[in-house]
Design a protein around this motif. Structure first.
Motif, PDB file in Angstrom:
ATOM      1  N   SER A  84      -1.924 -10.683  -3.419  1.00 24.65           N
ATOM      2  CA  SER A  84      -2.604 -10.238  -2.200  1.00 24.65           C
ATOM      3  C   SER A  84      -2.220  -8.807  -1.863  1.00 24.65           C
ATOM      4  CB  SER A  84      -2.255 -11.160  -1.023  1.00 24.65           C
ATOM      5  OG  SER A  84      -2.670 -12.478  -1.248  1.00 24.65           O
ATOM      6  N   LYS A  85      -0.927  -8.500  -1.978  1.00 23.65           N
ATOM      7  CA  LYS A  85      -0.461  -7.134  -1.687  1.00 23.65           C
ATOM      8  C   LYS A  85      -1.091  -6.138  -2.649  1.00 23.65           C
ATOM      9  CE  LYS A  85       2.696  -7.397   1.648  1.00 23.65           C
ATOM     10  NZ  LYS A  85       3.560  -6.531   2.381  1.00 23.65           N
ATOM     11  N   PHE A  86      -1.183  -6.525  -3.918  1.00 25.28           N
ATOM     12  CA  PHE A  86      -1.795  -5.628  -4.909  1.00 25.28           C
ATOM     13  C   PHE A  86      -3.228  -5.294  -4.525  1.00 25.28           C
ATOM     14  CE2 PHE A  86      -4.881  -5.607  -8.394  1.00 25.28           C
ATOM     15  CZ  PHE A  86      -4.558  -4.393  -8.985  1.00 25.28           C
ATOM     16  N   ALA A  87      -4.011  -6.311  -4.183  1.00 20.66           N
ATOM     17  CA  ALA A  87      -5.432  -6.103  -3.897  1.00 20.66           C
ATOM     18  C   ALA A  87      -5.633  -5.231  -2.657  1.00 20.66           C
ATOM     19  CB  ALA A  87      -6.132  -7.450  -3.726  1.00 20.66           C
ATOM     20  N   GLU A  88      -4.935  -5.538  -1.564  1.00 22.11           N
ATOM     21  CA  GLU A  88      -5.168  -4.801  -0.320  1.00 22.11           C
ATOM     22  C   GLU A  88      -4.639  -3.374  -0.400  1.00 22.11           C
ATOM     23  OE1 GLU A  88      -3.388  -7.336   2.557  1.00 22.11           O
ATOM     24  OE2 GLU A  88      -1.317  -6.764   2.095  1.00 22.11           O
ATOM     25  N   CYS A  89      -3.527  -3.162  -1.094  1.00 23.85           N
ATOM     26  CA  CYS A  89      -2.968  -1.809  -1.174  1.00 23.85           C
ATOM     27  C   CYS A  89      -3.737  -0.929  -2.153  1.00 23.85           C
ATOM     28  CB  CYS A  89      -1.487  -1.865  -1.534  1.00 23.85           C
ATOM     29  SG  CYS A  89      -0.472  -2.566  -0.218  1.00 23.85           S
ATOM     30  N   THR A  90      -4.339  -1.534  -3.175  1.00 23.73           N
ATOM     31  CA  THR A  90      -5.234  -0.773  -4.054  1.00 23.73           C
ATOM     32  C   THR A  90      -6.433  -0.275  -3.268  1.00 23.73           C
ATOM     33  OG1 THR A  90      -4.582  -2.042  -6.025  1.00 23.73           O
ATOM     34  CG2 THR A  90      -6.704  -0.912  -6.095  1.00 23.73           C
ATOM     35  N   LEU A  91      -6.994  -1.141  -2.432  1.00 24.46           N
ATOM     36  CA  LEU A  91      -8.123  -0.742  -1.597  1.00 24.46           C
ATOM     37  C   LEU A  91      -7.712   0.307  -0.567  1.00 24.46           C
ATOM     38  CD1 LEU A  91      -9.781  -4.244  -1.000  1.00 24.46           C
ATOM     39  CD2 LEU A  91     -10.760  -2.321  -2.287  1.00 24.46           C
ATOM     40  N   GLY A  92      -6.488   0.204  -0.056  1.00 24.74           N
ATOM     41  CA  GLY A  92      -5.997   1.190   0.892  1.00 24.74           C
ATOM     42  C   GLY A  92      -5.988   2.581   0.299  1.00 24.74           C
ATOM     43  N   GLN A  93      -5.592   2.696  -0.970  1.00 22.12           N
ATOM     44  CA  GLN A  93      -5.604   3.978  -1.673  1.00 22.12           C
ATOM     45  C   GLN A  93      -7.027   4.416  -2.011  1.00 22.12           C
ATOM     46  OE1 GLN A  93      -3.752   6.404  -3.431  1.00 22.12           O
ATOM     47  NE2 GLN A  93      -1.929   6.023  -2.195  1.00 22.12           N
ATOM     48  N   LYS A  94      -7.849   3.482  -2.411  1.00 21.65           N
ATOM     49  CA  LYS A  94      -9.206   3.784  -2.886  1.00 21.65           C
ATOM     50  C   LYS A  94     -10.072   4.397  -1.785  1.00 21.65           C
ATOM     51  CE  LYS A  94     -13.166   1.476  -5.121  1.00 21.65           C
ATOM     52  NZ  LYS A  94     -13.172   2.253  -6.377  1.00 21.65           N
ATOM     53  N   TYR A  95      -9.900   3.925  -0.558  1.00 15.42           N
ATOM     54  CA  TYR A  95     -10.779   4.359   0.537  1.00 15.42           C
ATOM     55  C   TYR A  95     -10.060   5.221   1.583  1.00 15.42           C
ATOM     56  CZ  TYR A  95     -14.285   1.167  -1.298  1.00 15.42           C
ATOM     57  OH  TYR A  95     -15.209   0.549  -2.110  1.00 15.42           O
ATOM     58  N   ARG A  96      -8.940   5.795   1.225  1.00 20.40           N
ATOM     59  CA  ARG A  96      -8.216   6.637   2.179  1.00 20.40           C
ATOM     60  C   ARG A  96      -8.914   7.983   2.349  1.00 20.40           C
ATOM     61  NH1 ARG A  96      -2.849   8.933  -1.051  1.00 20.40           N
ATOM     62  NH2 ARG A  96      -3.980  10.027  -2.705  1.00 20.40           N
ATOM     63  N   GLU A  97      -8.551   8.675   3.429  1.00 21.41           N
ATOM     64  CA  GLU A  97      -9.030  10.032   3.691  1.00 21.41           C
ATOM     65  C   GLU A  97      -7.833  10.986   3.674  1.00 21.41           C
ATOM     66  OE1 GLU A  97     -11.035  10.223   7.399  1.00 21.41           O
ATOM     67  OE2 GLU A  97     -12.537   8.709   6.889  1.00 21.41           O
ATOM     68  N   VAL A  98      -7.926  12.047   2.917  1.00 21.83           N
ATOM     69  CA  VAL A  98      -6.881  13.075   2.904  1.00 21.83           C
ATOM     70  C   VAL A  98      -7.414  14.280   3.673  1.00 21.83           C
ATOM     71  CG1 VAL A  98      -5.389  14.540   1.503  1.00 21.83           C
ATOM     72  CG2 VAL A  98      -6.028  12.255   0.684  1.00 21.83           C
ATOM     73  N   ARG A  99      -6.820  14.562   4.817  1.00 23.34           N
ATOM     74  CA  ARG A  99      -7.290  15.652   5.671  1.00 23.34           C
ATOM     75  C   ARG A  99      -6.898  17.011   5.063  1.00 23.34           C
ATOM     76  NH1 ARG A  99      -8.137  13.391  10.836  1.00 23.34           N
ATOM     77  NH2 ARG A  99      -9.224  11.413  10.422  1.00 23.34           N
ATOM     78  N   PRO A 100      -7.552  18.080   5.499  1.00 21.20           N
ATOM     79  CA  PRO A 100      -7.230  19.425   4.976  1.00 21.20           C
ATOM     80  C   PRO A 100      -5.769  19.811   5.166  1.00 21.20           C
ATOM     81  CG  PRO A 100      -9.323  19.466   6.156  1.00 21.20           C
ATOM     82  CD  PRO A 100      -8.741  18.116   6.377  1.00 21.20           C
ATOM     83  N   ASP A 101      -5.129  19.294   6.240  1.00 25.71           N
ATOM     84  CA  ASP A 101      -3.728  19.629   6.478  1.00 25.71           C
ATOM     85  C   ASP A 101      -2.774  18.749   5.674  1.00 25.71           C
ATOM     86  OD1 ASP A 101      -4.038  17.212   7.740  1.00 25.71           O
ATOM     87  OD2 ASP A 101      -3.365  17.892   9.712  1.00 25.71           O
ATOM     88  N   PRO A 106      -5.375   4.656  -7.551  1.00 26.67           N
ATOM     89  CA  PRO A 106      -5.196   3.610  -6.538  1.00 26.67           C
ATOM     90  C   PRO A 106      -4.557   2.339  -7.080  1.00 26.67           C
ATOM     91  CG  PRO A 106      -7.339   4.643  -6.276  1.00 26.67           C
ATOM     92  CD  PRO A 106      -6.753   5.180  -7.551  1.00 26.67           C
ATOM     93  N   VAL A 107      -4.934   1.925  -8.279  1.00 31.34           N
ATOM     94  CA  VAL A 107      -4.385   0.701  -8.864  1.00 31.34           C
ATOM     95  C   VAL A 107      -2.881   0.823  -9.060  1.00 31.34           C
ATOM     96  CG1 VAL A 107      -4.358  -0.741 -10.940  1.00 31.34           C
ATOM     97  CG2 VAL A 107      -6.540  -0.022  -9.952  1.00 31.34           C
ATOM     98  N   ARG A 108      -2.421   2.016  -9.415  1.00 28.27           N
ATOM     99  CA  ARG A 108      -0.986   2.212  -9.649  1.00 28.27           C
ATOM    100  C   ARG A 108      -0.183   1.932  -8.382  1.00 28.27           C
ATOM    101  NH1 ARG A 108       0.572   7.569 -12.714  1.00 28.27           N
ATOM    102  NH2 ARG A 108      -0.341   6.310 -14.398  1.00 28.27           N
ATOM    103  N   GLU A 109      -0.700   2.384  -7.238  1.00 24.75           N
ATOM    104  CA  GLU A 109       0.017   2.118  -5.997  1.00 24.75           C
ATOM    105  C   GLU A 109      -0.073   0.641  -5.618  1.00 24.75           C
ATOM    106  OE1 GLU A 109       2.615   2.873  -3.077  1.00 24.75           O
ATOM    107  OE2 GLU A 109       1.985   4.207  -4.707  1.00 24.75           O
ATOM    108  N   GLY A 110      -1.188  -0.008  -5.941  1.00 27.42           N
ATOM    109  CA  GLY A 110      -1.295  -1.446  -5.716  1.00 27.42           C
ATOM    110  C   GLY A 110      -0.265  -2.218  -6.515  1.00 27.42           C
ATOM    111  N   ILE A 111      -0.006  -1.758  -7.730  1.00 32.39           N
ATOM    112  CA  ILE A 111       1.000  -2.405  -8.581  1.00 32.39           C
ATOM    113  C   ILE A 111       2.400  -2.210  -8.000  1.00 32.39           C
ATOM    114  CG2 ILE A 111       2.123  -2.233 -10.850  1.00 32.39           C
ATOM    115  CD1 ILE A 111      -0.673  -1.821 -12.058  1.00 32.39           C
ATOM    116  N   VAL A 112       2.662  -1.033  -7.433  1.00 30.06           N
ATOM    117  CA  VAL A 112       3.949  -0.806  -6.769  1.00 30.06           C
ATOM    118  C   VAL A 112       4.107  -1.778  -5.593  1.00 30.06           C
ATOM    119  CG1 VAL A 112       5.259   0.822  -5.344  1.00 30.06           C
ATOM    120  CG2 VAL A 112       4.159   1.612  -7.447  1.00 30.06           C
ATOM    121  N   ALA A 113       3.023  -1.967  -4.848  1.00 30.41           N
ATOM    122  CA  ALA A 113       3.070  -2.803  -3.643  1.00 30.41           C
ATOM    123  C   ALA A 113       3.387  -4.258  -3.940  1.00 30.41           C
ATOM    124  CB  ALA A 113       1.743  -2.704  -2.887  1.00 30.41           C
ATOM    125  N   LEU A 114       3.029  -4.740  -5.139  1.00 26.97           N
ATOM    126  CA  LEU A 114       3.282  -6.165  -5.428  1.00 26.97           C
ATOM    127  C   LEU A 114       4.768  -6.503  -5.515  1.00 26.97           C
ATOM    128  CD1 LEU A 114       4.143  -6.575  -8.681  1.00 26.97           C
ATOM    129  CD2 LEU A 114       1.711  -6.192  -9.034  1.00 26.97           C
TER     130      LEU A 114
END
Length: 612
Positions: free
Chosen positions: A257-274, A447-455
């Motif tokens: 569950s952690k892998f799936a949700e954290c992969t999505l967290g990375q996939k759809y994040r926004e990186v602001r100009p700052d 994104p998948v790499r961070e999901g793998i860390v989260a598991l």
């Protein structure tokens, strides 16, 4: 000026917050729609003096939050019967004096479900009704009034039950484990390598604010907390040693569950100009589901998640932590029992210093505190296990045997399984969606790499830390010690763990006090970030300071506010986050699986450069 999406979301979030308070049931229905709550019959007593000042305010807030808690619990935690666990029982109580048979209106009619209650079994309502209540979830088989002024008796088929939110989390974890091809097992070694920096270019990091390890530490600081000390002790005392086994199973499943949700967290994040990152469940629910043509549903789920997360961060991730840690620390520092505000002021100052700096400062503090607090606690547990090393085999045998052939006193196999899964859900928060907020800030282009860390989180939190607590409780026999009956009956898990450690080494409760304070502090700083990200998603980045000041206010209130309903509100909100999050991740699981397939094939072909 706030951006247009924020301007549209703010009124929706405000409306949701108002509705949450206004749609709470009346006190007469505090136990649910089918079993009204009524004051128990009691002998006349002198009226208690009306509270004044802060006590009056506190009682009013407690009552209001009690109504809100009931509304949340009736939905998210409604007890669901477990099939094939029904047992027929006969219950008999005296009909209240002066109440005629004809004047009785039966609420629990034949065939009706009766929700669990620890209150008395017969209550008299204002309209002269008798409300039948069950000590456990049950279905009424037959009702009978022996005589107009005699006894009331009814036969009841009682069932083991599981809260809806827990069942939802467990079923979701099983689905993600199978859907992702048991990623919790096959990617475990790769996760450790990523955290160690094997795939991180020291001269060029990906977009983000923190490293893989810092993101993991920040997320762990929110989950590794009092649940690992108090929650596990409660699980073992209520479900026996076998509950530990099912907690471990739930933790292993929660890794997916952690892998799936954290992969999505990375996939759809926004990186602001700052360089600031905006990510989390509210982003993948609104954006991801919109891509699938489910935009309205995605926005409803995102707003629902946001409101629940803000409420959970202020209470469960803040005030509740202060109150629980204060109760534990005051056992070794008696001065704090009557001067809790001192502890609250100190916590407010320390938390304020950290959270004003945002995720970068939170991550830097977390990467130092998490290893330290886990190390202190695990070393304390290992010391006790070393003193009793000859008892370890028998303790492990009790855990395994108790999981499949448990004593009926602990509720049988189903009862033990439910207890274990429930405590694991409260402990590791897999499927809640909160960790996706922290991991979205990690520096990576995959994104998948961070999901793998989260598991790794549920493994560390539940499989390692929780197991350490359970072994101490089982080996010392504290869970069945009659001297600790008050702690067990009152669900005082932290006190029970302290007693278990004190049985072996007299000064160990002081070590536990330090660990508890660190656990609470680390949980608070991470949950402040979770709540702040949700707040700014709804009301705009410029309003961040408003949330932080509100958070610090609740930090201090946690030390002086004893209203239990206010403190319980946070836990209900946090577990409630599972409904919108798991539903959204289920719908988006195809995207996660496709990304995982691509990443894993590239990993197997050796396309990713290594650096150490």
């Amino acid at each position: 000026m706030p951006d247009q999406p924020t301007a549209r979301r703010a009124p929706i979030a405000l409306l949701a917050l108002v509705l949450l308070a206004l749609l709470a049931p009346t006190p007469a229905h505090a136990q649910g729609p089918t079993v009204p709550e009524e004051p128990p019959i009691a002998a006349p007593a002198a009226p208690a003096p009306e509270p004044t000042g802060f006590a009056k305010f506190e009682r009013g807030v407690d009552r209001l939050m009690g109504h809100v808690n009931t509304a949340i619990a009736d939905f998210f935690f409604y007890p669901l019967p477990v099939p094939f666990t029904g047992e027929d029982t006969l219950v008999q109580v005296a009909l209240p004096s002066g109440l005629s048979r004809e004047g009785v209106r039966w609420i629990a009619k034949q065939g009706a479900w009766v929700k669990p209650s620890t209150d008395v079994l017969a209550l008299q309502g204002a309209s002269g009704e008798v409300v039948l209540k069950s000590p456990g979830l049950g279905r009424v088989l037959q009702l009978d009034v022996a005589s107009p002024m005699g006894d009331v008796q009814w036969s009841l088929r009682q069932y083991k039950s599981v809260p809806f939110a827990v069942l939802w989390l467990v079923l979701g974890a099983i689905f993600f484990t199978v859907r992702m091809g048991f990623i919790n097992v096959r990617a475990f070694g790769h996760a450790i390598a990523v955290v160690r920096g094997r795939y991180t270019d020291p001269n060029q990091r990906g977009a983000g604010e923190v490293s893989h390890f810092q993101a993991l530490a920040a997320a762990l600081s929110a989950t590794v907390g009092l649940g690992n000390i108090a929650g596990v002790a409660i699980a073992v005392s209520k479900g026996g040693p076998g509950a530990t086994f099912w907690m471990i199973v739930a933790g292993l499943l929660g890794m997916s569950s952690k892998f799936a949700e954290c992969t999505l967290g990375q996939k759809y994040r926004e990186v602001r100009p700052d360089g600031h990152v905006m990510g989390g469940a509210m982003h993948y629910l609104s954006k991801g589901l919109k891509e699938m043509g489910l935009g309205p549903l995605g926005m409803v789920l995102a707003v629902m998640f946001t409101v629940l997360c803000i409420g959970g961060s202020l209470a469960g991730g803040n005030s509740f932590q202060v109150r629980q840690s204060l109760d534990a620390v005051s056992q070794t520092i008696p001065f704090l029992k009557d001067n809790g505000w001192v502890y609250g002021a100190l916590m407010t100052l320390l938390v304020g210093i950290v959270i004003i700096g945002g995720i970068r400062r939170i991550a830097k503090v977390a990467e130092k505190i998490v290893p330290s607090m886990c190390g202190i606690y695990i070393l304390a547990c290992l010391s006790i296990l070393a003193l009793n090393f000859t008892a370890i085999p028998s303790a492990l045998e009790a855990i395994i045997m108790g999981a499949f052939t448990p004593d009926a006193a602990y509720g049988g196999l189903i009862g033990v399984l439910v207890i274990g899964f429930t405590r694991a859900a409260f402990s590791n928060e897999a499927g809640i969606g909160s960790a996706a907020i922290a991991h979205s800030a990690a520096q990576t282009d995959h994104p998948v790499r961070e999901g793998i860390v989260a598991l790794l989180e549920p493994f560390i939190d539940t499989v390692i830390v929780c197991t350490m607590t359970a072994l101490v409780i089982v080996i010392t026999g504290a869970y069945a010690n009659p001297d600790f009956a008050d702690e067990i009956a009152g669900n005082q898990g932290a006190a029970l763990t302290s007693q278990a450690m004190g049985m072996e080494i007299s000064w160990f409760p002081y070590v536990l006090s330090v660990a508890v304070a660190l656990f609470a502090f680390s949980t608070m700083i991470s949950w402040s970030y979770y709540g702040e990200r949700c707040w700014t998603w709804a009301f705009g980045e410029r309003s961040s300071i408003v949330y932080k000041l509100l958070f610090l206010t609740f930090t201090f209130l946690g030390s002086v506010l004893s209203a239990t309903a206010v403190l319980d509100f946070g836990d209900l909100m946090i577990l409630g986050m599972a409904l919108p999050n798991v539903l959204g991740v289920l719908l988006l699981s195809g995207k996660v699986r496709a990304d995982l397939k691509d990443y894993w094939s590239r990993h197997k072909r050796g396309e990713f450069k290594t650096y150490s």
